[in-house]
Design a protein around this motif. Structure first.
Motif, PDB file in Angstrom:
ATOM      1  N   ILE A 127     -10.366  -2.114   0.687  1.00 46.53           N
ATOM      2  CA  ILE A 127      -9.141  -1.382   0.365  1.00 46.53           C
ATOM      3  C   ILE A 127      -8.349  -2.047  -0.756  1.00 46.53           C
ATOM      4  O   ILE A 127      -7.830  -1.380  -1.642  1.00 46.53           O
ATOM      5  CB  ILE A 127      -8.254  -1.264   1.624  1.00 46.53           C
ATOM      6  N   LEU A 128      -8.267  -3.370  -0.731  1.00 45.35           N
ATOM      7  CA  LEU A 128      -7.387  -4.026  -1.697  1.00 45.35           C
ATOM      8  C   LEU A 128      -8.047  -4.248  -3.055  1.00 45.35           C
ATOM      9  O   LEU A 128      -7.376  -4.241  -4.076  1.00 45.35           O
ATOM     10  CB  LEU A 128      -6.866  -5.344  -1.128  1.00 45.35           C
ATOM     11  N   LEU A 129      -9.354  -4.406  -3.080  1.00 46.62           N
ATOM     12  CA  LEU A 129     -10.012  -4.646  -4.373  1.00 46.62           C
ATOM     13  C   LEU A 129     -10.287  -3.352  -5.128  1.00 46.62           C
ATOM     14  O   LEU A 129     -10.510  -3.360  -6.331  1.00 46.62           O
ATOM     15  CB  LEU A 129     -11.330  -5.398  -4.180  1.00 46.62           C
TER      16      LEU A 129
ATOM     17  N   PHE B 294       0.344   6.951  -0.436  1.00 48.24           N
ATOM     18  CA  PHE B 294      -0.667   5.990  -0.898  1.00 48.24           C
ATOM     19  C   PHE B 294      -0.055   4.592  -1.031  1.00 48.24           C
ATOM     20  O   PHE B 294      -0.574   3.615  -0.517  1.00 48.24           O
ATOM     21  CB  PHE B 294      -1.259   6.488  -2.211  1.00 48.24           C
ATOM     22  N   MET B 295       1.087   4.517  -1.715  1.00 50.55           N
ATOM     23  CA  MET B 295       1.729   3.217  -1.933  1.00 50.55           C
ATOM     24  C   MET B 295       2.086   2.563  -0.600  1.00 50.55           C
ATOM     25  O   MET B 295       1.882   1.367  -0.395  1.00 50.55           O
ATOM     26  CB  MET B 295       3.012   3.387  -2.753  1.00 50.55           C
TER      27      MET B 295
ATOM     28  N   ILE C 203      -1.014   1.325   1.414  1.00 51.39           N
ATOM     29  CA  ILE C 203      -1.551   0.078   0.857  1.00 51.39           C
ATOM     30  C   ILE C 203      -0.632  -1.092   1.192  1.00 51.39           C
ATOM     31  O   ILE C 203      -1.093  -2.160   1.606  1.00 51.39           O
ATOM     32  CB  ILE C 203      -1.707   0.200  -0.683  1.00 51.39           C
TER      33      ILE C 203
ATOM     34  N   THR D 181      -1.730  -4.203   3.411  1.00 51.36           N
ATOM     35  CA  THR D 181      -1.670  -5.556   2.849  1.00 51.36           C
ATOM     36  C   THR D 181      -0.951  -6.500   3.799  1.00 51.36           C
ATOM     37  O   THR D 181      -1.396  -7.617   4.058  1.00 51.36           O
ATOM     38  CB  THR D 181      -0.910  -5.541   1.507  1.00 51.36           C
ATOM     39  N   GLU D 182       0.178  -6.026   4.330  1.00 50.64           N
ATOM     40  CA  GLU D 182       0.946  -6.809   5.296  1.00 50.64           C
ATOM     41  C   GLU D 182       0.081  -7.101   6.527  1.00 50.64           C
ATOM     42  O   GLU D 182       0.021  -8.237   7.003  1.00 50.64           O
ATOM     43  CB  GLU D 182       2.207  -6.016   5.686  1.00 50.64           C
TER      44      GLU D 182
ATOM     45  N   TYR E  53      -2.496  -9.705   5.811  1.00 49.27           N
ATOM     46  CA  TYR E  53      -1.897 -11.036   5.752  1.00 49.27           C
ATOM     47  C   TYR E  53      -1.665 -11.575   7.166  1.00 49.27           C
ATOM     48  O   TYR E  53      -1.966 -12.730   7.460  1.00 49.27           O
ATOM     49  CB  TYR E  53      -0.578 -10.958   4.969  1.00 49.27           C
TER      50      TYR E  53
ATOM     51  N   LEU F 199      -3.114 -14.834   9.201  1.00 49.77           N
ATOM     52  CA  LEU F 199      -2.192 -15.761   9.834  1.00 49.77           C
ATOM     53  C   LEU F 199      -2.511 -15.904  11.307  1.00 49.77           C
ATOM     54  O   LEU F 199      -2.566 -17.019  11.850  1.00 49.77           O
ATOM     55  CB  LEU F 199      -0.767 -15.223   9.648  1.00 49.77           C
TER      56      LEU F 199
ATOM     57  N   LEU G 192       9.492   2.121   6.009  1.00 54.14           N
ATOM     58  CA  LEU G 192       8.796   2.960   5.024  1.00 54.14           C
ATOM     59  C   LEU G 192       9.636   3.048   3.748  1.00 54.14           C
ATOM     60  O   LEU G 192      10.054   4.113   3.321  1.00 54.14           O
ATOM     61  CB  LEU G 192       8.527   4.364   5.599  1.00 54.14           C
ATOM     62  N   LYS G 193       9.843   1.875   3.120  1.00 52.84           N
ATOM     63  CA  LYS G 193      10.749   1.787   1.979  1.00 52.84           C
ATOM     64  C   LYS G 193      10.193   2.487   0.743  1.00 52.84           C
ATOM     65  O   LYS G 193      10.939   2.846  -0.153  1.00 52.84           O
ATOM     66  CB  LYS G 193      10.978   0.317   1.630  1.00 52.84           C
TER      67      LYS G 193
END
Lengths: 591, 467
Positions: free
Chosen positions: B348-350, B373-374, B377, B381-382, B385, B389, B446-447
């Motif tokens: 997804i990220l690449l 979409f934004m 993603i 991504t969060e 991460y 962790l 959902l900013k």
């Protein structure tokens, strides 16, 4: 003229014999199709020619014809808003002439000969006046955004014999006659030619002391580029080089922008052309294309012409600089040009340097970047102009240790390093705050101080927070965020705010795409103010959780969307709210 | 005048790799085609790649095996490599030099075209902006393809890139339009099974009559691999610009093309660039990939989907690296996702589609598309991460919200990315799945989505409002 014969053909390199009497960098016509080439080396009667068009079908024994002149750009009205290839052939004219595909051997004039331009003569000039190179004779309003000054070409001085009255002239009509002395007369036209590999003269070079305001926050605030400075943007594929360069050419505060697409994508070029027609200049509301020049030599067009496209761009840039304008030229990508050098060098069987690049890679890059600068232009009236150069570098495998990146670093003042890891996290522009640097910070500080006397302090503090974040994250990766004391956690929060609410900028958002300098500084100040107050609150016993839950943070995050002209107001109320909120929090704690 | 007399050389100086060195005779053209007659009676094609007064160097398609330098005859044809093209090529199968290999008769050429084409004038291009619906959620929702784009699939050995490509070929269409659509398929040095898989899967989809195939299997001559992408693209351009068709070109596997290029470069004793690949590989690949696009005032389009396998899954290897610098994005397949059983196993990220912003939104897909979409993603991504962790510190020390993001990342892979090989989702279905997943997160997070879009599409308001 010298006429020789083709002796060998190897891709874009042609060796011709019988060329005694030609000079290096002379333009030659090769073969029956009269392909355009340039002599890059001479040995006895042999000439080594790089050919700027496809050499398929060329035969040994075909004629090679010397022209006696160097590869030159045509400079004059008709240049702005146009798209040229690396040989300065106007691509739209080629399109209407031969259709949507580029064929070889087509010769067209760079600038239209039949268009009449309204020339306004300089009111103070009269016959008998002393004429010196670079002197402004008059002007043509070429587009609503560009007043094209008609200057005396370099090397011409004497006394003015005649100057034409205001009126419509073609670029080949004589608009002035200069008595060179000794009975020699020189007719001056609006068009002048200048060899692309030779820097244009100026009176004096000045220190770059003013920042080039780009409207991109991470550049203006953290890694400024000076007017007349030079910057490089290296980054792996997908790190957003092209978007960043296009953003610069769209919004930078300059009078003219030159976009050189050198060995890059055709669709991208076409997208740039369309968006420049659509987007409006923030100051005048006119289409951006009216202050832009495009040079497009896409990756599938002849390799050798990548070099000329870069030098053509610089030459046009210098010409407008000489008018007293601030010009920005971006080249996307210099790596493709370096690769073209490598290819030609290999065919010449030269001794290869690092990774097969020729040993003169560095000096060639220097010749290019050193043509930037802020200068006192030659000729009267006294005026200052600048040419800023920004070059993209495409390092293989995003490895910055490769020769093109390393050689470029020797000459530039601002390094805008793009980090593919940031891009993958969709942090755009993906400018790495740890790798990038600017040598112009001290020199442009004086300019910023007039707007905000603490610009440098604010900048340095923000960078320090980001640097500290980097160190803390290493600990977090080992032991988790819970192990950190609260003040460090707060610092991580502040760093995140700087990254997400300040550094990240949406190049396609109608408001956020261009951030005026005042807004940029105030945004960062608001974030730091929040951090300072939160830090105070924390030490007075307010819990981190409470600070994290403050709805104020959403307001800070949405600062980007506030238009520049309203921002001072927003900033003021935001700062008030920060103070109020925190004094209430602290007050609540004390009770 | 010289074209009347056929130029012929009856003796070669030497032969090496796929190169033949012959004595030069006057009038040899750079890049012209030659026919090489072997004493066995076989004829091979070749091309002049260097010519001087003394020697001409010929690259022989089919290699120089069995060539006797003393008795070989080399005929110079006086023109560059051209192939016959015709509308009748649809539904047919050819070899790397466009000779039929399906047992049917030769085609009657409408035109003979130079396989190198000519560069498109950048000022005559139209920026691609027509959304192609592939029915695959991850692609349509996150890396939308538009007509005229070149979007490669970066894969690794053993990953299902062929199945994904076949699914795209089967399912792709432009919303609300019935236009002439064609697929040009080029198999470059792949195994017989792989080539066959494509042919069969196209047959099953009932679209054989819209497909032109060019097959060079692993057993075919290496040197033909240099020509085959160009032959395929020449055919595609003919269909697009002459007949106004929308052509999708699938080329697999470009890694084999690059290997052939390296082999040839070594034979020519050129100074090698990175990892032995020639320094001009970027330019060479660009002359292939740049032959995608749309042209002002023409109806057709050429869209490219090259497939390449990254040696050792290394995205910094010169082949994917140079490709990524030319193409407009990339769909990267991930071995991790594949191991988890996710199909299509897209990283997804690449992955990225550079032309997406021009092809989505109101009037093209849906007004919420880009924002969804934004947000997807960003949330993923969060989640990623937090996954990393929690692998170190365990999930216990994560907050409730963090756990929601972790769950989101899992759901996203299982429900949004994962789908059936024969499942075709419309873009609306895709976006609605996205909303379902986003609804598991706190609404104030959902900013990246504007409030009016949230009101319009968030399941919470939709079920109440009934719109």
């Amino acid at each position: 003229m010298v006429v020789g014969k083709v002796l060998r053909v190897s891709g874009p390199l042609v060796i011709a014999e019988g060329m005694r009497g030609s000079m290096v960098y002379e333009v030659v016509y090769v073969g029956d199709d009269k392909l355009i080439g340039e002599i890059i080396g001479l040995q006895e009667d042999r000439a080594f020619i790089q050919v700027y068009e496809d050499t398929s079908g060329l035969r040994v024994g075909e004629e090679v014809e010397g022209t006696g002149h160097l590869l030159s750009a045509e400079l004059g009205p008709g240049i702005v808003g146009k798209v040229f290839d690396g040989l300065q052939r106007p691509l739209s004219v080629l399109g209407s002439l031969i259709g949507p595909f580029i064929k070889k051997g087509v010769k067209v004039n760079s600038l239209p000969r039949d268009v009449k331009w309204p020339f306004t003569r300089s009111s103070t000039l009269k016959p008998g006046d002393k004429i010196e190179p670079g002197m402004v004779l008059g002007s043509v309003q070429e587009t609503p955004l560009i007043e094209h000054k008609i200057m005396v070409p370099p090397g011409v001085s004497g006394t003015l014999k005649e100057i034409s009255p205001d009126g419509d002239y073609t670029i080949e009509d004589t608009i002035a006659v200069v008595d060179l002395g000794g009975g020699k007369l020189k007719e001056i036209q609006m068009m002048q030619k200048w060899p692309v590999r030779k820097p244009r003269p100026y009176t004096k070079r000045l220190e770059p002391v003013e920042p080039l305001i780009t409207g991109t926050r991470v550049l203006d605030m953290m890694f400024p580029i000076a007017r007349g400075g030079k910057a490089a943007v290296p980054g792996g594929f997908g790190s957003g080089k092209t978007v960043l360069l296009q953003t610069l050419t769209k919004w930078a505060r300059t009078q003219l922008n030159i976009y050189v697409g050198c060995g890059e994508r055709g669709n991208e070029m076409s997208d740039a052309l369309h968006s420049f027609l659509k987007l409006k200049d923030p100051k005048s509301g006119r289409p951006l294309a009216e202050k832009a020049v495009f040079i497009a030599n896409t990756s599938n067009m002849p390799v050798a012409a990548r070099e000329t496209s870069v030098f053509l761009g610089v030459t046009i840039g210098e010409y407008f600089r000489d008018m007293g304008y601030d010009v920005l030229m971006v080249a996307d990508s210099t790596s493709r040009w370096a690769e073209a050098m490598r290819e030609i060098s290999a065919r010449l069987e030269e001794m290869p340097g690092e990774e097969g690049f020729p040993a003169y890679l560095g000096s060639r890059l220097a010749e290019f970047y050193e043509r930037s600068g802020r200068v006192v232009c030659s000729g009267s009236p006294t005026r200052e102009g600048s040419l800023t150069i920004v070059g993209a570098v495409s390092p293989p495998g995003a490895d910055f240790s490769e020769p093109v990146t390393q050689n470029t670093l020797r000459y530039i003042g601002t390094l805008i390093a793009l980090d593919i890891a940031l891009a993958n996290r969709r942090h755009f522009p993906a400018v790495s705050w740890l790798m990038s640097y600017s040598l112009y910070v001290e020199s442009v500080e004086r300019w910023w101080r007039k707007l905000f006397n603490d610009w440098l302090q604010v900048r340095n503090e923000a960078l320090k927070i980001l640097q500290r974040e980097n160190e803390l994250m290493e600990i977090v990766r080992l032991v988790g965020p819970d192990a950190l004391p609260d003040d460090d956690k707060l610092l991580l929060d502040a760093a995140r705010m700087i990254r997400e609410d300040f550094l990240q900028q949406n190049a396609f958002h109608p408001v956020d795409a261009y951030s005026p300098p005042e807004k940029t500084v105030m945004m960062l100040k608001a974030i730091l103010e929040f951090y300072h107050e939160a830090d105070k609150a924390l030490s007075s016993g307010v819990s981190l959780q409470k600070i994290r839950e403050l709805p104020l943070r959403v307001k800070i995050a949405r600062m980007k969307e506030v238009p520049g002209e309203k921002f001072a107001e927003t900033f003021k109320s935001l700062i008030d709210e920060i103070h109020k909120t925190f004094s209430e929090l602290i007050g609540g704690e004390k009770k | 005048m010289t074209s009347l007399s056929v130029k012929e050389v009856r003796k070669a100086l030497s032969a090496k790799g796929s190169l033949l060195f012959v004595e030069a005779i006057p009038g040899i053209q750079y890049n012209e085609v030659v026919e090489v007659d072997l004493s066995s009676g076989e004829t091979r094609l070749g091309q002049v790649i260097d010519v001087s007064k003394e020697v001409a160097v010929i690259q022989v398609f089919g290699g120089v095996g069995e060539i006797d330098v003393k008795s070989v005859a080399v005929r110079f044809k006086g023109e560059t490599l051209k192939i016959p093209v015709s509308l009748d090529m649809l539904g047919r199968t050819f070899d790397g030099l466009a000779r039929p290999i399906d047992g049917k008769p030769e085609i009657v050429p409408e035109e003979w075209l130079d396989i190198n084409g000519a560069p498109m004038n950048p000022a005559e291009r139209t920026p691609p902006s027509e959304f192609i619906e592939t029915g695959i959620s991850a692609i349509d929702g996150l890396y939308s393809i538009v007509r005229g784009q070149k979007l490669p699939i970066f894969s690794g050995s053993g990953l299902p890139h062929n199945r994904i490509a076949a699914q795209i070929v089967r399912q792709a269409r432009v919303k609300g339009k019935e236009e002439r659509f064609a697929v040009v398929f080029a198999a470059i040095g792949v195994t017989y099974e792989e080539a066959n898989f494509f042919m069969e899967s196209l047959k099953k989809a009932g679209s054989v009559e819209n497909v032109v195939s060019f097959i060079n299997t692993a057993a075919s001559p290496v040197i033909e691999r240099i020509a085959i992408p160009r032959v395929a693209l020449t055919t595609a351009e003919f269909l697009a610009w002459k007949y106004g068709m929308h052509v999708l070109v699938v080329m697999t596997d470009m890694t084999n093309y690059c290997e052939a290029l390296r082999e040839l470069s070594a034979a020519r004793e050129e100074v090698p660039g990175r990892r032995g690949y020639p320094g001009y590989m970027y330019t060479d690949l660009a002359t292939i990939y740049e032959r995608a696009g749309r042209i002002k005032g023409m109806t057709g389009s050429v869209t490219q989907m090259p497939i390449l396998t990254m040696p050792n899954d290394d995205i910094t290897h010169p082949i994917p690296d140079l490709t990524g610098y030319i193409t407009e994005g990339q769909i990267v397949l991930s071995r991790d996702m594949h191991r988890k059983g996710v199909y299509p196993p897209i990283d997804i990220l690449l992955s990225l589609s550079r032309l997406m912003k021009d092809g989505v939104g109101p009037g093209k897909t849906r007004d919420d598309h880009y924002q969804v979409f934004m947000q997807l993603i960003a949330a993923y991504t969060e989640g990623q991460y937090l996954r990393e962790l929690s692998a170190i510190i365990g999930t216990e020390s994560l907050s409730e919200v963090d756990k929601k993001y972790l769950r989101f990342a899992d759901l996203f892979e299982r429900k949004f990315v994962n789908q059936g090989e024969y499942e075709r989702r419309t873009i609306e279905e895709t976006l609605d799945i996205g909303w379902e997943l986003l609804a598991t997160l706190p609404e104030e997070d959902l900013k990246l989505i504007s409030t009016d879009i949230i009101r319009k599409y968030h399941p919470r308001y939709r079920s109440k409002g009934g719109t």
